[in-house]
Structure formats: structure tokens, C-alpha cells
Design an enzyme around this catalytic site. Structure first.
Site, PDB file in Angstrom:
ATOM      1  N   LYS A  71       0.875  -1.239   0.014  1.00 32.15           N
ATOM      2  CA  LYS A  71      -0.033  -0.020  -0.131  1.00 32.15           C
ATOM      3  C   LYS A  71       0.803   1.376   0.140  1.00 32.15           C
ATOM      4  CE  LYS A  71      -3.984  -1.928   2.320  1.00 32.15           C
ATOM      5  NZ  LYS A  71      -5.241  -1.680   3.405  1.00 32.15           N
ATOM      6  N   ASP A 108     -10.876   3.340   1.858  1.00 30.37           N
ATOM      7  CA  ASP A 108     -11.333   2.783   3.491  1.00 30.37           C
ATOM      8  C   ASP A 108     -11.979   3.993   4.191  1.00 30.37           C
ATOM      9  OD1 ASP A 108     -10.127   0.352   3.286  1.00 30.37           O
ATOM     10  OD2 ASP A 108      -8.025   0.915   3.886  1.00 30.37           O
TER      11      ASP A 108
END
Ligand code: ATR
Length: 278
Positions: A71, A108
Site C-alpha cells: 500500500k 477505506d
């Protein structure tokens, strides 16, 4: 699944990737919406990530999800990084533009808020102070979402205090770092409690937190979803709080990527939740 030569392609880049539920959940939506497309697991070693990343547009991919351990690398490599992903410090969704450049996004925060709004109609972070336990990647996304939704104050609590201070410095805004030892008292007057640590997950000890000071109107969310009902959520429900499980955050964050790659905004129905759980 029957694909044509024009099928749209997406997938998840991870190492390992075998545990990922993303192919299953995107596959469900592709079938549900009769889309000529595929979403595949892509097991990519850390040393190969940059090559694979740059190959995505050349191979005709519409984009991909990025999971552990890629990520932060994805954030560094993306041609355009949306401001929210930069604040969170991680990219979990790649979208290939028509010219072949790659957008880095983080879905998210969207997933967290959408999950809360679906579970508790009318949910607004602005209602009152939020207590957030943990200071990892998930915590950053949750805290950013709360700040953007107008939370008056985040009380951020982590076992390792300096990590909480780093999150507060990176995100700015009304974040107060509170000592781990004072976590029970920090619940007084809160409207929301979120556990973003791995405590309570199968194989981990439960989160050791006395809820007595938490007002009964406060909502409790655990981002752990294995098990679905963590000890924290079970205790919260028993005390009369609205308790929201963590599976919804995973499912709702996926909607944003699906929409960007396949052009349809899917929804999280009860049937879908049941399908992903099994
Ligand atoms: P993620 O990016 O998925 O959020 P992470 O960066 O590993 O994962 O963060 C895990 C979180 O769980 C951290 O806040 C961690 O606290 P530390 O920063 O002190 O390590 C927290 N955590 C994990 N095990 C813990 C334990 N036994 N007690 C308290 N906190 C714990």
C-alpha cells in the site's frame, strides 16, 4: 463467467493474496450486474511490485486493489494521488486513466463512513466526540473519515503512544492523544467508540477496555470482522449500545473501486453480506 475479448479487467495485488475476499465479492457483483469483466487475485512479490504496477495499463487493466504489503509503495508509484490517500499515507485502489496514467486512491475512509451510515441511518460523526483505539493504517482511514464528516473531537489512544502522535501530526485537526492507561476514562461523554486494533480478532486477546463510562447512546464499531461479533461488540450490545461490525467497512470500501473500473455502483445487500461471510 463467460468473457468476451473486450472484457474489463481488475484484480488485487498482494503478497500473499490467497486470503483475500476481494475476488469473491467483486465476482458476485460482476455476475449480479451481468458485466463483461473479471477481477482476479494477483500474487505479486514485493520485489516485482513496481514492474507489475507499470504493466497494468499496458495489459489493459482498468485498475486494481492493493493490499499488504504494497500500500505504501503504491502511493509512491502512482502518477496522481488523491489528497485523502496522501493524508492516510496509503493507496488501496488504483484506477487507470484513458491516457494510461494511474490514479492512487484510498477507499477505506469511504468504506468506514458508508458502513456506519447504512448500519445507523442518520449517522453523523458531528454528533459528538469519538474515541479511536489504535494507530495503524486502519486508524488513519477512520480518523480521516471522522474529521471529514465533522467530528468535534477525536480521542486517539494507542498502546505505543508515539504512533498515535504521528497519526495526529499527519492528519491535523481536533485530535487529542490520550494515554493507553487512561482509555476507560476517555469514554466519558463520547458519541462513538471505534476499535481499529487487531485485538478481538480470532487468535488474539480481546480489547481490554471497561465500557462503564461510555454513554448508552454512544455507538460502538469494531473494524475486526473475524469473528463478526467480537467480545467488544458483544459487550456493547449487552449494555444497550448500537454495535456495528467490521465486515461492512470491507464491503463498502470495495464499492468505490468497482464503480471506477466497471461503471456501476454496486450495493451491499443482506444476501451479499451472507454470501461473503460463508
Ligand atoms: P493496521 O495497519 O491493519 O491497522 P498495524 O499497523 O499493525 O495494522 O496496527 C495494529 C494496531 O493494533 C496498532 O495500533 C497496535 O498497537 P501498537 O502501535 O502499540 O503496536 C495495535 N495492537 C496490536 N496488538 C496489540 C496489543 N496486544 N495491545 C494493544 N494494542 C495492540
Amino acid at each position: 463467467m463467460i468473457l468476451s475479448g473486450k472484457a474489463k479487467l481488475a484484480g488485487v495485488l498482494g503478497w500473499p493474496v490467497g486470503h483475500s475476499r476481494s475476488p469473491r465479492l467483486h465476482g458476485y457483483w460482476l455476475e449480479q450486474h451481468h458485466i463483461d469483466g473479471a477481477y482476479v487475485p494477483l500474487a505479486v512479490r514485493p520485489e516485482d511490485f513496481a514492474d507489475v504496477f507499470h504493466a497494468l495499463p499496458r495489459m489493459g487493466f482498468a485498475g486494481a486493489n492493493v493490499t499488504i504489503p504494497h500500500k505504501e509503495k503504491a502511493l509512491a508509484l502512482a502518477d496522481h494521488v488523491e489528497p485523502l490517500a496522501r493524508r492516510i499515507g496509503a493507496v488501496n485502489t488504483l484506477v487507470v486513466r484513458e491516457n494510461g496514467s494511474i490514479d492512487g486512491r484510498n477507499t477505506d475512509a469511504f468504506g468506514f463512513l458508508e458502513n456506519m451510515r447504512h448500519a445507523i441511518p442518520g449517522f453523523k460523526a458531528a454528533t459528538g466526540p469519538a474515541v479511536v483505539i489504535g494507530a495503524g493504517g486502519a486508524s488513519r482511514a477512520v480518523v480521516a473519515a471522522l474529521l471529514d464528516d465533522g467530528v468535534p473531537e477525536v480521542r486517539l489512544i494507542n498502546r505505543t503512544r508515539h504512533r498515535a502522535e504521528e497519526v495526529a501530526a499527519a492528519l491535523g485537526g481536533a485530535i487529542e492523544v490520550i494515554a493507553w492507561e487512561e482509555r476507560a476514562d476517555a469514554l466519558a461523554g463520547a458519541a462513538l467508540l471505534v476499535n481499529t486494533t487487531s485485538l478481538g480478532m480470532t487468535g488474539q486477546p480481546p480489547l481490554d477496555l471497561a465500557l462503564d463510562a461510555l454513554p448508552l447512546e454512544a455507538h460502538v464499531n469494531d473494524i475486526v470482522y473475524v469473528p463478526l461479533e467480537t467480545p467488544l461488540l458483544a459487550e456493547a450490545r449487552q449494555r444497550g449500545h448500537r454495535a456495528v461490525d467490521g465486515l461492512g467497512m470491507l464491503l463498502h470500501q470495495a464499492r468505490a473501486g468497482f464503480h471506477a473500473w466497471f461503471g456501476v455502483m454496486p450495493s451491499v445487500t443482506e444476501d451479499f453480506r451472507r454470501f461473503v461471510k460463508d
